[in-house]
Motif scaffolding. Structure first.
Motif, mmCIF file in Angstrom:
data_model
loop_
_atom_site.group_PDB
_atom_site.id
_atom_site.type_symbol
_atom_site.label_atom_id
_atom_site.label_comp_id
_atom_site.label_asym_id
_atom_site.label_seq_id
_atom_site.Cartn_x
_atom_site.Cartn_y
_atom_site.Cartn_z
ATOM 1 N N ILE A 19 47.328 38.466 41.969
ATOM 2 C CA ILE A 19 48.026 37.209 41.690
ATOM 3 C C ILE A 19 48.771 37.383 40.368
ATOM 4 O O ILE A 19 48.162 37.682 39.331
ATOM 5 C CB ILE A 19 47.041 36.022 41.603
ATOM 6 C CG1 ILE A 19 46.267 35.902 42.928
ATOM 7 C CG2 ILE A 19 47.776 34.732 41.271
ATOM 8 C CD1 ILE A 19 45.129 34.915 42.894
ATOM 9 N N ASN A 20 50.092 37.201 40.425
ATOM 10 C CA ASN A 20 50.961 37.373 39.257
ATOM 11 C C ASN A 20 50.741 38.727 38.578
ATOM 12 O O ASN A 20 50.661 38.833 37.363
ATOM 13 C CB ASN A 20 50.755 36.244 38.233
ATOM 14 C CG ASN A 20 51.183 34.908 38.779
ATOM 15 O OD1 ASN A 20 52.077 34.824 39.611
ATOM 16 N ND2 ASN A 20 50.533 33.847 38.312
ATOM 17 N N GLY A 21 50.560 39.745 39.387
ATOM 18 C CA GLY A 21 50.412 41.098 38.870
ATOM 19 C C GLY A 21 49.019 41.413 38.356
ATOM 20 O O GLY A 21 48.750 42.528 37.930
ATOM 21 N N GLN A 22 48.105 40.453 38.384
ATOM 22 C CA GLN A 22 46.748 40.685 37.912
ATOM 23 C C GLN A 22 45.825 40.899 39.106
ATOM 24 O O GLN A 22 45.748 40.070 40.008
ATOM 25 C CB GLN A 22 46.261 39.503 37.071
ATOM 26 C CG GLN A 22 44.977 39.814 36.363
ATOM 27 C CD GLN A 22 44.707 38.833 35.227
ATOM 28 O OE1 GLN A 22 45.482 37.915 34.995
ATOM 29 N NE2 GLN A 22 43.606 39.037 34.534
ATOM 30 N N GLU A 23 45.112 42.015 39.076
ATOM 31 C CA GLU A 23 44.250 42.401 40.192
ATOM 32 C C GLU A 23 42.819 41.942 39.953
ATOM 33 O O GLU A 23 42.261 42.133 38.880
ATOM 34 C CB GLU A 23 44.284 43.935 40.334
ATOM 35 C CG GLU A 23 43.485 44.463 41.496
ATOM 36 C CD GLU A 23 43.575 45.980 41.594
ATOM 37 O OE1 GLU A 23 42.536 46.632 41.405
ATOM 38 O OE2 GLU A 23 44.680 46.498 41.845
ATOM 39 N N THR A 24 42.233 41.327 40.996
ATOM 40 C CA THR A 24 40.843 40.889 40.950
ATOM 41 C C THR A 24 40.144 41.431 42.188
ATOM 42 O O THR A 24 40.629 41.277 43.308
ATOM 43 C CB THR A 24 40.756 39.342 40.958
ATOM 44 O OG1 THR A 24 41.566 38.824 39.928
ATOM 45 C CG2 THR A 24 39.329 38.880 40.771
ATOM 46 N N LYS A 25 38.988 42.071 41.979
ATOM 47 C CA LYS A 25 38.209 42.594 43.099
ATOM 48 C C LYS A 25 36.952 41.758 43.257
ATOM 49 O O LYS A 25 36.318 41.387 42.273
ATOM 50 C CB LYS A 25 37.824 44.054 42.855
ATOM 51 C CG LYS A 25 39.000 44.995 42.844
ATOM 52 C CD LYS A 25 38.560 46.426 42.612
ATOM 53 C CE LYS A 25 39.766 47.354 42.528
ATOM 54 N NZ LYS A 25 39.367 48.726 42.260
#
Length: 183
Positions: A19-25
């Motif tokens: 989301i908006n270039g930010q990665e969350t796993k």
């Protein structure tokens, strides 16, 4: 790895959100993934019928009978042996008899090509004991086809060489078969 939501069960599903270039796993168990809405398949899972339906839909074939008209139904493919229609085949995912494949082959073949990496003919597997004999028999058969082609093209010198090679393979194959029968 344990589920990041309930911390009770083993995480079997791993999701990555960007989301908006930010990665969350996030790693979840199947129960928590269903609660959060990540999984949307039915409780009983997918059947072979669902798989086949998906393949037909990808080729642009409509599975629902609601959109069919009477003129489409009268022109629909039908197996002359068992009477099964192509719509019934799509719904059941099974042929009605051995002749259905020939009846519906033109519509089924593109799907089989995609599923089986371009192969539409089942060649089977060769047993280890009879493998050499069967492979030689197949080679002889292909050489005979090639021999016919050479004769039609009037390549008689090449045909003579191939004819001798076929005779040699047949003799060797006959000897191998006899040796196998004696053991």
């Amino acid at each position: 790895m344990e589920c990041q939501e309930c911390h009770e069960r083993k995480a079997t599903l791993h999701f990555k959100h960007i989301i908006n270039g930010q990665e969350t796993k996030i790693s979840l168990c199947e129960v928590c993934a269903k609660k959060k809405g990540y999984l949307s398949y039915p409780e009983e899972g997918y059947s072979l019928n669902d798989l086949l339906s998906g393949l037909f839909q990808k080729d642009g074939l409509n599975l629902s009978s609601a959109g069919t008209t009477k003129s489409n139904q009268s022109q629909e493919l039908k197996c002359p042996s068992c009477g099964r229609t192509f719509s019934e085949f799509k719904k059941a995912g099974k042929f009605g008899c051995a002749n259905c494949y020939a009846s519906f082959g033109s519509k089924v073949e593109p799907i089989l090509r995609r599923v089986h990496a371009g192969n539409t003919k089942h060649t089977g597997r060769i047993p280890k004991r009879a493998g050499k004999y069967i492979q030689q028999k197949q080679l002889i058969s292909s050489h005979k086809e090639e021999l016919k082609q050479l004769i039609e093209e009037e390549e008689f010198e090449k045909a003579a060489v191939l004819r001798d090679k076929i005779r040699e393979l047949e003799k060797e194959n006959h000897q191998n078969k006899e040796a196998g029968d004696n053991t």
